[in-house]
Design a protein around this motif. Structure first.
Motif, mmCIF file in Angstrom:
data_model
loop_
_atom_site.group_PDB
_atom_site.id
_atom_site.type_symbol
_atom_site.label_atom_id
_atom_site.label_comp_id
_atom_site.label_asym_id
_atom_site.label_seq_id
_atom_site.Cartn_x
_atom_site.Cartn_y
_atom_site.Cartn_z
ATOM 1 N N UNK A 2 47.447 63.440 31.624
ATOM 2 C CA UNK A 2 47.429 63.064 30.209
ATOM 3 C C UNK A 2 48.052 64.150 29.344
ATOM 4 N N UNK A 3 47.926 65.409 29.787
ATOM 5 C CA UNK A 3 48.444 66.526 28.993
ATOM 6 C C UNK A 3 49.748 67.087 29.565
ATOM 7 N N UNK A 4 50.525 66.194 30.184
ATOM 8 C CA UNK A 4 51.890 66.517 30.638
ATOM 9 C C UNK A 4 51.933 67.648 31.657
ATOM 10 N N UNK A 5 50.942 67.716 32.513
ATOM 11 C CA UNK A 5 50.919 68.707 33.583
ATOM 12 C C UNK A 5 50.892 67.967 34.927
ATOM 13 N N UNK A 6 51.950 67.162 35.124
ATOM 14 C CA UNK A 6 52.014 66.311 36.304
ATOM 15 C C UNK A 6 52.057 67.081 37.604
#
Length: 733
Positions: free
Chosen positions: A504-508
């Motif tokens: 969700x916080x762009x830390x894939x």
């Protein structure tokens, strides 16, 4: 961070359990780097190995052989770790100075001496209450000043300490759990131990921190110890110390521990998002905060504006609207703080240049007003009530509280006098931006832990010599849930939750590493849904995976056949992978479940077009367009279907509307270009393709479209490869 290739090689051999090779490399290192006593200590380890090896070579059956070999590996690790610590200190001016401070100011380095001094301090503080009032303050200042210097030396001693000896573990545990020692001092020592163990793993320090996190009755002590053992745990050394994983597995059997570890992981991620949160506050919140009151910022500070201004008379409703916006912004900021956002990082990051922060110990000391470097400001500053309320009720970490006190005299000169007078008279209470935090909430373990993590984050972002330390907030390390230390533990139950938060916080990348840590028995519905989502959203990582996004969604459908999210994910993933038949079948299933969903019906028509069944797609497309003529998605698909069937006049009208805006969708520019090209309107086609290229991120985007995505369409309409090249040249020209 300091790296020495000699030690890296030795430690690699130890991790591989190759004692003889590690020993030989250590001997070679000592040929040029030996200190007095090093050879003798290493030789004793070597002699014991030769004894063990000699008995084995002579054919003796020793039931203790494996245990003795384990002990030799550990003895050699401790020896190597100690000389590595010495090397690190020698090459760091900051650590060398810390070691010198400890050696100079501490008469005795024993735990017994330390405990005596700390207990003596507590007794002396208690005795101050018996002193005459005129002497109490002077003696108190002297006592606190001497103690602060002593604790600075103690912090330096533990920071630069070697591997903790077995005989010191129990006395230290008793010291750090003792009710006769100030909890502030206990927390300070725990931070030093943690930093030391993070830089060079020490089994005894790790074990001590675990014990403290389990046995301490004071939450502030317990939470520092919890953070300490988590951040110092070393996955790569489990071959030397397998009990590290055993201890963590036992801890994770506790529901409370699992909850706290999960909170800790999420709180670390919130710290990492501090810069993004700061931009949100700066751009979306602060402008409304300044609008909604009768204060304005000038070069002389904050000044009050006349409330009966002409603007208020002409627009009486405007001030009420501003106030509503201000209240909404305050609530938003308070909500960010409650969720865990580090809302004060940007504001206080510029306040870490005071001399106070040149001493590394001060970055980790819990806030107390008697600290000698702030006591004078705290006790003698006009507006002290304002200062006390803000530091007591605001959601500030200890580091920011010290910053605020140190900067308070400057802050004070910029505040309106009327505001200060009301606060001093008790007629108003200053509210920290983001809202006051009740004392009861501040005593909760989660709040205590979050504040400490914010201290750590500031240290690893702002301390001048931060590069000397192993940074737990490094993007490649921050997701400790990805460590194999937590694999096959009950913490796996919480890993999908953490991975979803990271995603969700762009830390894939970090999310994927956490999901990869899950063992197959925990590959449930949520796991497959999230994996499918990640692989669909990040095609760049999909090529390295054994299972595709659609395979994960298929597993989710097997677990729960009618799960709509699984069906939708499978349909979209199948489409992205070029499996249009499976995508069509699945979208049809979804359409039966939700017949009024226009988006699903539109996806069905797209699948039909990809399968060459364009005429079949036109009927539902015309109906959808009739029902919602302003829906650009429907118009886009219909226009392309009309293009493919040769209905160019109808398609042109739709494309003219879609591309007639200032910022048209790039797909519309591209498809209109195709439509015009097929009509031999080459000049207009070139214009649209140029607009498409101008809005594309990739330099070769148009070439990729011509030669791969729509190459078959162009061929089917009689456009040769030469014409494609001519069009590319014309667009570039």
């Amino acid at each position: 961070m300091w790296q020495n290739p000699h030690f890296n090689d030795i430690l690699r051999c130890l991790r591989q359990r190759k004692f003889a090779q590690a020993y030989e490399q250590t001997q070679n290192y000592l040929l040029t780097h030996a200190r007095q006593g090093d050879y003798e200590e290493l030789s004793r380890i070597g002699e014991d190995y030769e004894l063990l090896s000699g008995y084995w070579q002579r054919g003796y059956d020793d039931p203790q052989r494996d245990r003795l070999y384990e002990q030799l590996l550990r003895r050699l690790y401790v020896f190597v770790a100690n000389i590595a610590i010495h090397d690190r200190i020698e090459k760091s001016s900051m650590l060398s100075q810390a070691q010198h401070t400890a050696a100079t100011k501490l008469k005795d380095g024993s735990v017994a001496f330390l405990r005596h001094q700390l207990e003596e301090y507590v007794s002396s503080v208690a005795m101050l209450g018996l002193e005459p009032e005129h002497q109490r303050r002077q003696k108190g200042e002297q006592l606190h000043a001497e103690h602060q210097q002593f604790m600075s030396a103690v912090f330096a001693a533990f920071l630069t300490s070697r591997q903790l000896r077995d005989t010191d573990v129990e006395p230290l545990r008793e010291l750090l759990l003792s009710p006769t020692v100030d909890p502030i001092d206990q927390q300070h020592i725990i931070s030093a131990l943690s930093l030391s163990a993070m830089n060079m793993f020490c089994m005894n320090k790790f074990r001590l921190l675990i014990d403290l996190s389990q046995q301490a009755t004071i939450d502030s002590v317990r939470q520092r110890a919890l953070v300490g053992w988590v951040l110092s745990a070393e996955e790569s050394l489990t071959t030397v110390y397998p009990e590290v994983k055993t201890a963590i597995k036992e801890l994770c059997a506790s529901e409370q521990c699992r909850r706290e570890l999960t909170e800790l992981q999420l709180q670390m991620i919130y710290c990492m998002l501090a810069d993004d949160d700061s931009q949100t506050i700066k751009n979306e919140i602060m402008p409304d905060l300044m609008k909604g009151n009768n204060l304005t910022i000038t070069r002389r500070g904050i000044v009050e504006v006349d409330e009966s201004s002409l603007e208020d008379i002409l627009h009486p409703d405007a001030s009420e609207a501003d106030m509503e916006r201000m209240e909404a912004s305050m609530k938003k900021m308070a909500e960010m703080q409650r969720q865990g956002s580090d809302i004060y990082f940007a504001g206080f990051s510029q306040m870490k240049r005071f001399p106070f922060f040149s001493d590394i110990a001060n970055w980790f000391v819990p806030f107390y007003p008697q600290h000698p470097l702030i006591a004078n400001i705290w006790n003698n500053t006009k507006g002290s009530k304002f200062l006390q309320i803000i530091t007591r009720m605001g959601a500030f970490c200890d580091s920011d509280k010290y910053s605020f006190v140190l900067a308070f005299e400057q802050v004070l000169s910029h505040l309106p006098q009327s505001m200060l007078q009301m606060i001093e008279r008790g007629e108003a209470s200053p509210m920290a931006v983001g809202g006051e935090v009740p004392l009861e909430e501040q005593r909760q373990p989660a709040f205590i832990r979050r504040s400490y993590l914010q201290n750590l984050y500031r240290f690893f972002r702002l301390f001048n010599q931060r590069s000397e330390f192993s940074n737990p907030f490094d993007p490649d390390r921050v997701a400790f849930f990805a460590s194999r230390l937590y694999q096959n533990t009950q913490l796996e139950e919480n890993m999908v939750q953490v991975a979803s938060f990271l995603m969700k916080h762009s830390m894939g990348k970090q999310a994927l590493s956490v999901l990869d840590n899950l063992t197959p028995q925990h590959h449930g519905l949520s796991y497959h849904l999230l994996m499918g989502q990640m692989l669909t959203a990040q095609p760049s990582i999909a090529s390295d995976r054994r299972q595709t996004a659609s395979a994960h969604y298929r597993e989710a459908m097997r677990i729960m056949p009618q799960h709509q999210r699984a069906l939708m994910g499978f349909a979209r993933a199948s489409f992205a992978e070029g499996n249009y038949e499976e995508a069509l079948d699945t979208f049809n299933q979804l359409h039966e479940l939700t017949p009024d969903n226009m988006g699903i019906e539109l996806n069905i028509t797209v699948c039909l077009i990809q399968l060459g069944r364009v005429e079949e797609a036109l009927k539902p497309l015309h109906r959808l367009h009739y029902m919602d003529a302003d829906n650009d998605s429907v118009t886009r698909v219909l226009a392309w279907a009309l293009t493919l069937t040769g209905s160019y006049e109808q398609a042109n009208k739709l494309y003219e509307r879609l591309t007639g805006t200032d910022h048209p969708h790039n797909d519309d520019l591209l498809n209109y270009g195709y439509c015009l090209w097929l009509q031999k309107k080459l000049g207009e086609a070139i214009t649209n393709f140029k607009r498409y290229v101008g809005q594309s991120e990739a330099d070769n985007a148009l070439e990729q479209e011509f030669l791969t995505a729509e190459h078959d369409v162009l061929k089917a309409h009689g456009i040769s490869d030469i014409e494609i090249q001519l069009m590319l040249d014309a667009v570039r020209g």
